[in-house]
Design a protein around this motif. Structure first.
Motif, PDB file in Angstrom:
ATOM      1  N   ALA A  71       0.865  -1.237  -0.215  1.00 11.92           N
ATOM      2  CA  ALA A  71       0.058   0.064  -0.060  1.00 11.92           C
ATOM      3  C   ALA A  71       0.831   0.957   0.000  1.00 11.92           C
ATOM      4  CB  ALA A  71      -0.993  -0.030   1.043  1.00 11.92           C
ATOM      5  N   SER A  74      -0.703   3.632   4.350  1.00 10.56           N
ATOM      6  CA  SER A  74      -1.468   2.561   5.372  1.00 10.56           C
ATOM      7  C   SER A  74      -1.599   3.308   6.660  1.00 10.56           C
ATOM      8  CB  SER A  74      -0.692   1.202   5.465  1.00 10.56           C
ATOM      9  OG  SER A  74       0.624   1.319   5.951  1.00 10.56           O
ATOM     10  N   GLN A 101      -1.713  -6.190   0.927  1.00 12.70           N
ATOM     11  CA  GLN A 101      -2.911  -6.410   0.574  1.00 12.70           C
ATOM     12  C   GLN A 101      -2.808  -7.478  -0.302  1.00 12.70           C
ATOM     13  OE1 GLN A 101      -4.883  -2.685  -0.004  1.00 12.70           O
ATOM     14  NE2 GLN A 101      -4.052  -1.620   1.739  1.00 12.70           N
ATOM     15  N   THR A 124      -4.787 -12.682   2.523  1.00 12.02           N
ATOM     16  CA  THR A 124      -5.871 -11.647   2.517  1.00 12.02           C
ATOM     17  C   THR A 124      -5.078 -10.318   2.961  1.00 12.02           C
ATOM     18  OG1 THR A 124      -7.412 -13.136   3.933  1.00 12.02           O
ATOM     19  CG2 THR A 124      -7.952 -10.672   3.927  1.00 12.02           C
ATOM     20  N   ARG A 125      -4.368 -10.592   3.678  1.00 16.36           N
ATOM     21  CA  ARG A 125      -3.230  -9.159   4.088  1.00 16.36           C
ATOM     22  C   ARG A 125      -2.322  -9.653   5.144  1.00 16.36           C
ATOM     23  NH1 ARG A 125      -7.173  -5.642   7.832  1.00 16.36           N
ATOM     24  NH2 ARG A 125      -5.463  -5.143   9.051  1.00 16.36           N
ATOM     25  N   HIS A 127      -0.129  -7.018   8.101  1.00 10.34           N
ATOM     26  CA  HIS A 127      -0.174  -5.842   8.670  1.00 10.34           C
ATOM     27  C   HIS A 127       0.815  -5.692   9.702  1.00 10.34           C
ATOM     28  CE1 HIS A 127      -3.472  -7.624  11.173  1.00 10.34           C
ATOM     29  NE2 HIS A 127      -2.717  -7.208  12.196  1.00 10.34           N
TER      30      HIS A 127
END
Ligand code: ADP
Ligand code: MG
Length: 482
Positions: A71, A74, A101, A124-125, A127
């Motif tokens: 990203a 973020s 992502q 999915t992701r 972080h």
């Protein structure tokens, strides 16, 4: 009824930075309690977090490795809850806008029953977030201690889509993910020290049903063994529960390895409301095109890229190429070996066969193998030039492993394993064996191919295992046909 298992994993990977994600305190393990907790980690009033860009760069590497979107912007958010090992009263994490992502990971699954197969799983992701501290119980009677050394340790939480369909698939994914983060150098992957922890979301549904069943989340599985056992237990528990007329209640559960069972921790009803909101102390995380390009340039060759190369350049099968890229250590060993051995497939067989077995049995990492690639290359060369047969080569390997010597030729000499490839010598033994085994000879001549094996075995035995089996076969056939 036939059931289908549905699993999604959330994995916390500790990143290999020197310092914490929002402070300058060290994250090295083994320090005295609270010796590595600075004012930021202690949440003293007035302190402010400062983002560690080393942690961000590691997340970027991960995103690039799995073909995800990194990203451009973020957001760090506060996840509010109360717990003694969390002095701020909130954990800094990413919520709505994570740094990584999407993306996907392919891996080989080797089920207990059936053939190995490749699976591609969507992520999915991923972080960034900080770890909490630790409560330490039982140091003194009736007292608990708080150790904030771990508070603020950088984590990357990696979340998969619910596409895993068995405990074996979940473990195969976790192993591949573990190998990848270590390969990339973004984590030490030290599982004993909690560098790699999985939460497994598990549900079951009747085969053919579209909707997912109600899931339970098993927290903090820090070994592949526990991951496998916990999922298998949970699947059995849910199926039995439903078949007995009950219903699965969405809950967080803990796995107890001593009892090999999962226990309920809290249900959805008493699950916390984290009141997420953007952390006003931190700016949005902006990643420029230039920075991303820089990180891209510095990326190493990835396991799947090396896998393709081993298949196209060395002609290895997908299975072999996958096995040889399960870790940086295995890949480096094989590449060093293959550089010195003409026959790449035979080199692969030795790494996956004899060497792996010895490493496993002695629990030695391949980096510390007592038999180096150079020495193994020499041994394989002696098989390829017919000095040794396979059986003799295994004996020499065992001697090398036991450090009875490190010179292959000397060991062959010392152990008297030099293969007999002298046609005259073999013919002599063959004549004797034919004379002494009239029954086998008759059977073979009557068309029973298998009878030949017995005769070959006799010749090998008479030569003390040193005859060249290919030659024995040839000479036997020729003589029997005469
Ligand atoms: P939460 O916000 O409660 O953590 P998520 O939607 O983020 O829930 O999902 C967490 C994990 O659970 C993901 O890995 C996802 O794939 C998995 N998951 C979601 N639903 C199911 C289900 N019914 N069965 C198994 N796993 C599931
Ligand atoms: Mg979650």
């Amino acid at each position: 009824m036939k059931w289908e298992v549905v699993i999604g994993l959330e994995t916390h990977v500790q990143l290999s930075t020197n310092t914490k994600i929002f402070s300058g305190a060290s994250i090295e393990s083994g320090a005295e309690p609270n010796a590595q907790a600075c004012v930021v980690d202690l949440a003293l009033p007035g302190v402010l977090p400062v983002l560690n860009y080393g942690a961000v760069e590691r997340a970027m590497k991960f995103g690039l490795a799995i073909g995800a979107k990194v990203a451009e912007r973020s957001i760090f958010a506060r996840k509010n809850y109360f717990y003694p090992d969390l002095p701020k009263g909130y954990q800094i994490s990413q919520f709505e806008l994570p740094v990584v992502q999407g993306g996907e990971l392919s891996f080989m699954v080797t089920p207990k029953k059936g053939e190995p197969y490749m699976k591609t799983l969507h992520l999915t992701r991923a972080h960034l977030e900080e770890d909490a501290g630790k409560s330490v119980h039982g140091i003194e009677m009736g007292l608990s201690g708080i150790d904030l050394n771990r508070a603020g340790t950088p984590l990357l939480e990696i979340v998969t889509e619910p596409e895993l369909r068995s405990a074996e698939e979940a473990v195969a994914y976790a192993r591949t993910l573990h190998a990848l983060v270590v390969w990339l150098g973004i984590s030490h992957g030290d599982m004993q020290n909690g560098n790699f922890r999985c939460d497994a979301n598990v549900s079951v549904r009747p085969v053919g049903q579209k909707e997912f069943g109600t899931r339970c989340e098993i927290k903090n599985l820090n070994s592949f063994r526990f991951l496998q056992d916990a999922i298998e237990y949970e699947v059995r528990r849910q199926i039995e529960l439903i078949e007995d007329g009950g219903q699965v209640v969405q809950a967080t559960r803990l796995y107890d390895p001593d009892k090999n069972e999962t226990r309920e921790m809290r249900t959805k009803e008493d699950s916390m409301d984290y009141r997420y909101f953007p952390d006003p102390d931190l700016l949005p995380l902006d990643i420029s095109r230039e920075w991303l390009d820089e990180v891209k340039q510095a990326m190493p060759e990835l396991p799947h890229q090396l896998r393709e190369r081993l298949m196209s350049d060395f002609g290895l099968s997908q299975y072999d190429a996958t096995m040889l890229t399960t870790s940086r250590g295995v890949a480096d060993y094989y590449l060093a070996l293959a550089e010195q051995v003409q026959d790449k497939k035979i080199a692969a067989n030795w790494v996956m066969g004899e060497l792996s077995a010895a490493l496993n049995q002695s629990e030695v990492a391949i980096e510390n193998s007592p038999v180096t690639p150079a020495v193994l290359a020499k041994l394989i060369t002696r098989v390829l030039d017919n000095t040794l047969n396979n059986k003799g080569a295994k004996t020499v390997f065992a001697a090398l492993w036991a450090k009875e010597g490190d010179d292959v030729d000397q060991l062959i000499e010392k152990l008297g394993l030099k293969q007999i490839s002298d046609t005259g010598a073999i013919e002599k033994i063959v004549d004797e064996v034919i004379a002494n085994n009239p029954k086998n000879v008759e059977e073979f001549r009557a068309g029973k191919e298998k009878a030949l094996n017995g005769l070959v075995g006799q010749v090998m035995k008479a030569s003390k295992g040193k005859a060249n089996p290919g030659q024995v076969n040839q000479i036997l056939r020729a003589k029997l046909a005469a």
